[in-house]
Design an enzyme around this catalytic site. Structure first.
Site, PDB file in Angstrom:
ATOM      1  N   CYS A   1       0.822  -1.223   0.000  1.00 40.28           N
ATOM      2  CA  CYS A   1       0.000   0.000   0.000  1.00 40.28           C
ATOM      3  C   CYS A   1       0.850   1.265   0.000  1.00 40.28           C
ATOM      4  O   CYS A   1       0.408   2.330  -0.431  1.00 40.28           O
ATOM      5  CB  CYS A   1      -0.911   0.030   1.214  1.00 40.28           C
ATOM      6  SG  CYS A   1      -1.954  -1.421   1.309  1.00 40.28           S
TER       7      CYS A   1
ATOM      8  N   HIS B   1      -3.826   6.864   1.326  1.00 39.02           N
ATOM      9  CA  HIS B   1      -4.114   5.555   0.738  1.00 39.02           C
ATOM     10  C   HIS B   1      -5.515   5.154   1.192  1.00 39.02           C
ATOM     11  O   HIS B   1      -5.869   5.320   2.365  1.00 39.02           O
ATOM     12  CB  HIS B   1      -3.063   4.546   1.209  1.00 39.02           C
ATOM     13  CG  HIS B   1      -3.518   3.134   1.049  1.00 39.02           C
ATOM     14  ND1 HIS B   1      -3.898   2.636  -0.175  1.00 39.02           N
ATOM     15  CD2 HIS B   1      -3.698   2.127   1.955  1.00 39.02           C
ATOM     16  CE1 HIS B   1      -4.273   1.378  -0.015  1.00 39.02           C
ATOM     17  NE2 HIS B   1      -4.171   1.049   1.263  1.00 39.02           N
TER      18      HIS B   1
ATOM     19  N   ASN C   1     -10.102  -0.826  -1.875  1.00 40.44           N
ATOM     20  CA  ASN C   1      -8.672  -0.629  -1.614  1.00 40.44           C
ATOM     21  C   ASN C   1      -7.883  -1.189  -2.802  1.00 40.44           C
ATOM     22  O   ASN C   1      -7.910  -2.392  -3.044  1.00 40.44           O
ATOM     23  CB  ASN C   1      -8.326  -1.359  -0.310  1.00 40.44           C
ATOM     24  CG  ASN C   1      -6.859  -1.255   0.065  1.00 40.44           C
ATOM     25  OD1 ASN C   1      -6.015  -0.907  -0.756  1.00 40.44           O
ATOM     26  ND2 ASN C   1      -6.544  -1.584   1.307  1.00 40.44           N
TER      27      ASN C   1
HETATM   28  O1  UT7 Z   1      -4.261  -1.242   3.098  1.00 39.36           O
HETATM   29  C1  UT7 Z   1      -4.155  -1.993   4.254  1.00 39.36           C
HETATM   30  C2  UT7 Z   1      -5.049  -3.180   4.048  1.00 39.36           C
HETATM   31  N1  UT7 Z   1      -5.859  -3.590   5.144  1.00 39.36           N
HETATM   32  C3  UT7 Z   1      -6.640  -2.778   5.868  1.00 39.36           C
HETATM   33  O2  UT7 Z   1      -6.700  -1.592   5.743  1.00 39.36           O
HETATM   34  C4  UT7 Z   1      -7.511  -3.489   6.869  1.00 39.36           C
HETATM   35  C5  UT7 Z   1      -7.686  -2.734   8.145  1.00 39.36           C
HETATM   36  N2  UT7 Z   1      -8.709  -3.387   8.939  1.00 39.36           N
HETATM   37  C6  UT7 Z   1     -10.015  -3.224   8.651  1.00 39.36           C
HETATM   38  O3  UT7 Z   1     -10.370  -2.476   7.752  1.00 39.36           O
HETATM   39  C7  UT7 Z   1     -11.011  -3.956   9.513  1.00 39.36           C
HETATM   40  O4  UT7 Z   1     -10.331  -4.638  10.540  1.00 39.36           O
HETATM   41  C8  UT7 Z   1     -11.890  -4.930   8.704  1.00 39.36           C
HETATM   42  C9  UT7 Z   1     -12.829  -4.170   7.797  1.00 39.36           C
HETATM   43  C10 UT7 Z   1     -11.048  -5.890   7.886  1.00 39.36           C
HETATM   44  C11 UT7 Z   1     -12.744  -5.753   9.666  1.00 39.36           C
HETATM   45  O5  UT7 Z   1     -13.531  -4.883  10.458  1.00 39.36           O
HETATM   46  P1  UT7 Z   1     -13.606  -5.110  12.043  1.00 39.36           P
HETATM   47  O6  UT7 Z   1     -14.543  -4.094  12.561  1.00 39.36           O
HETATM   48  O7  UT7 Z   1     -12.198  -5.097  12.577  1.00 39.36           O
HETATM   49  O8  UT7 Z   1     -14.258  -6.516  12.131  1.00 39.36           O
HETATM   50  P2  UT7 Z   1     -13.678  -7.841  12.811  1.00 39.36           P
HETATM   51  O9  UT7 Z   1     -12.527  -8.393  12.049  1.00 39.36           O
HETATM   52  O10 UT7 Z   1     -13.489  -7.578  14.280  1.00 39.36           O
HETATM   53  O11 UT7 Z   1     -14.897  -8.823  12.633  1.00 39.36           O
HETATM   54  C12 UT7 Z   1     -16.171  -8.557  13.222  1.00 39.36           C
HETATM   55  C13 UT7 Z   1     -17.137  -9.640  12.772  1.00 39.36           C
HETATM   56  C14 UT7 Z   1     -16.572 -11.052  12.923  1.00 39.36           C
HETATM   57  O12 UT7 Z   1     -17.628 -11.892  13.309  1.00 39.36           O
HETATM   58  P3  UT7 Z   1     -17.808 -12.318  14.856  1.00 39.36           P
HETATM   59  O13 UT7 Z   1     -16.538 -13.028  15.223  1.00 39.36           O
HETATM   60  O14 UT7 Z   1     -17.981 -11.040  15.618  1.00 39.36           O
HETATM   61  O15 UT7 Z   1     -19.014 -13.199  14.825  1.00 39.36           O
HETATM   62  C15 UT7 Z   1     -16.153 -11.415  11.526  1.00 39.36           C
HETATM   63  O16 UT7 Z   1     -16.162 -12.794  11.297  1.00 39.36           O
HETATM   64  O17 UT7 Z   1     -17.427  -9.487  11.378  1.00 39.36           O
HETATM   65  C16 UT7 Z   1     -17.208 -10.721  10.705  1.00 39.36           C
HETATM   66  N3  UT7 Z   1     -16.778 -10.430   9.335  1.00 39.36           N
HETATM   67  C17 UT7 Z   1     -17.653 -10.213   8.334  1.00 39.36           C
HETATM   68  N4  UT7 Z   1     -18.991 -10.231   8.311  1.00 39.36           N
HETATM   69  C18 UT7 Z   1     -19.590  -9.965   7.124  1.00 39.36           C
HETATM   70  C19 UT7 Z   1     -15.525 -10.289   8.835  1.00 39.36           C
HETATM   71  N5  UT7 Z   1     -15.566 -10.000   7.525  1.00 39.36           N
HETATM   72  C20 UT7 Z   1     -16.883  -9.947   7.185  1.00 39.36           C
HETATM   73  C21 UT7 Z   1     -17.560  -9.689   5.984  1.00 39.36           C
HETATM   74  N6  UT7 Z   1     -18.912  -9.703   6.013  1.00 39.36           N
HETATM   75  N7  UT7 Z   1     -16.929  -9.413   4.851  1.00 39.36           N
END
Ligand code: UT7
Length: 332
Positions: free
Chosen positions: A113, A259, A289
């Site tokens: 990134c 970014h 992204n």
């Molecule tokens: O350029 C750098 C690249 N990466 C990034 O910028 C990523 C940075 N991180 C993020 O943007 C966030 O951490 C995410 C968007 C990836 C995830 O958001 P979050 O608020 O941190 O969610 P989480 O990982 O804590 O997951 C919350 C829940 C989980 O379910 P449970 O365990 O609470 O039942 C996940 O399994 O959301 C679930 N989950 C989804 N649900 C629906 C994870 N991905 C998805 C999805 N759709 N696509």
């Protein structure tokens, strides 16, 4: 005095739009979840057979047009991508061939990134030191073919999109008030495995195997929370750092182009930067992204829409896999 400036920008997005609703059909996710957690509404995916060099080529042609250059005017190519057409050689060589330029150097940058931010700093340094006068910098990615489009891979599959952007960088004496001022670059390999693609890897023998496929090691592995936690601190930190090198402050900035990782991260940057919300640019809703391509796509869009004018103070800033992060400060 030899300085460098942006002479032209260009971008290219594949035509195919993939909405959150489309993703709902292939994995357990929802438009509501994606928009709420990331701000993404849709992204672009290539058709099979198109690689990051092809997208980069289109963006490069647009940037060359805006600069009023032909490929024969180029002294050097810098190509940032984490999704090269081949493991080796790099996309820079393929692009050089597509552009039909003979034997100029082509450098591939693997800083994910932050790839475009690192690349601009290199172009600026080469020009300042007198090595080259005209450099093409490209950021291009094809993610769609290399993600697990399943519920298992949904944490990354909903985030990433395909696209490319490019900038032509030229020598200037600074008399027009358009020039790069400085850059700050960082990395911290302690977090390398928090966002990576572990296979194929020459560390294992054989370096490519069915077991690796079964383990899903060819797909990006991400500790989303760790990436998020670090990104929200590092973005504002490095913006301030680069401003301080020039004794400038946040109030001096016309526009911050971060970014495009997650709208919630961009929102965090907005709070720290202050001023009107439009001072921190966002287009993640449309493209998701696009890693090394997100900053040059955004840069090209803000130039074309008239959001920035020559001489405006701009900061481009990124954070991502490595972890790597950094910022460029320039008068457009
Ligand atoms: O350029 C750098 C690249 N990466 C990034 O910028 C990523 C940075 N991180 C993020 O943007 C966030 O951490 C995410 C968007 C990836 C995830 O958001 P979050 O608020 O941190 O969610 P989480 O990982 O804590 O997951 C919350 C829940 C989980 O379910 P449970 O365990 O609470 O039942 C996940 O399994 O959301 C679930 N989950 C989804 N649900 C629906 C994870 N991905 C998805 C999805 N759709 N696509």
């Amino acid at each position: 005095m030899r300085l460098a400036r942006i002479a032209g920008t260009g971008h290219f997005l594949p035509e195919r739009i993939v909405t959150n609703k489309d993703l709902e059909k292939v994995m357990d996710t929802s438009d509501e979840w994606i928009q709420e957690r990331t701000g993404i509404k849709e992204r672009r995916f290539v058709e099979p057979g198109t690689g990051s060099t092809d997208l980069g080529f289109e963006a490069a042609k647009a940037a060359l047009d805006e600069a009023g250059w032909g490929p024969e005017d180029l002294d050097f190519i810098i190509f940032a991508t984490l999704s090269p057409d081949m493991y080796f050689p790099g996309d820079g060589c393929f692009l050089q061939n597509l552009l039909g330029v003979d034997d100029i150097g082509a450098l591939d940058i693997r800083n994910q990134c932050t790839g475009f931010v690192y690349s601009l700093s290199i172009a600026d340094a080469y020009i300042r030191m007198g090595m080259y006068d005209r450099i093409l910098v490209v950021g291009s990615e094809v993610h769609s073919t290399a993600m697990s489009m399943t519920t298992e891979g949904r944490d990354t599959a909903v985030l990433f999109g395909d696209g490319a952007g490019a900038a032509c960088i030229e020598v200037t004496d600074g008399s027009e008030g358009s020039q790069f001022l400085w850059h700050r670059l960082h990395s911290n390999g302690a977090f390398a495995e928090d966002l990576c693609m572990p296979a194929p890897t020459p560390k294992r023998k054989p370096w490519i195997s069915k077991e690796m496929l079964d383990e899903g090691l060819f797909f990006p592995q991400m500790n989303g929370r760790e990436v998020f936690r670090n990104a929200v601190t590092k973005f504002p930190e490095v913006i301030k750092e680069v401003l301080e090198t020039q004794s400038l402050t946040l109030d001096d900035l016309k526009l911050v182009i971060p970014h495009q990782a997650n709208e919630r991260i961009t929102e965090g940057v907005r709070k720290r930067v202050g001023g009107p919300p439009e001072r921190v640019f966002s287009n993640i809703a449309k493209y998701g992204n696009t890693t090394a391509a997100s900053i040059p796509i955004a840069l090209s869009e803000v130039v074309k829409s008239g959001m920035i004018e020559r001489g405006d103070l701009i900061c481009t800033v990124a954070f991502g896999s490595g972890f790597t992060w950094g910022a460029n400060l320039f008068h457009y």
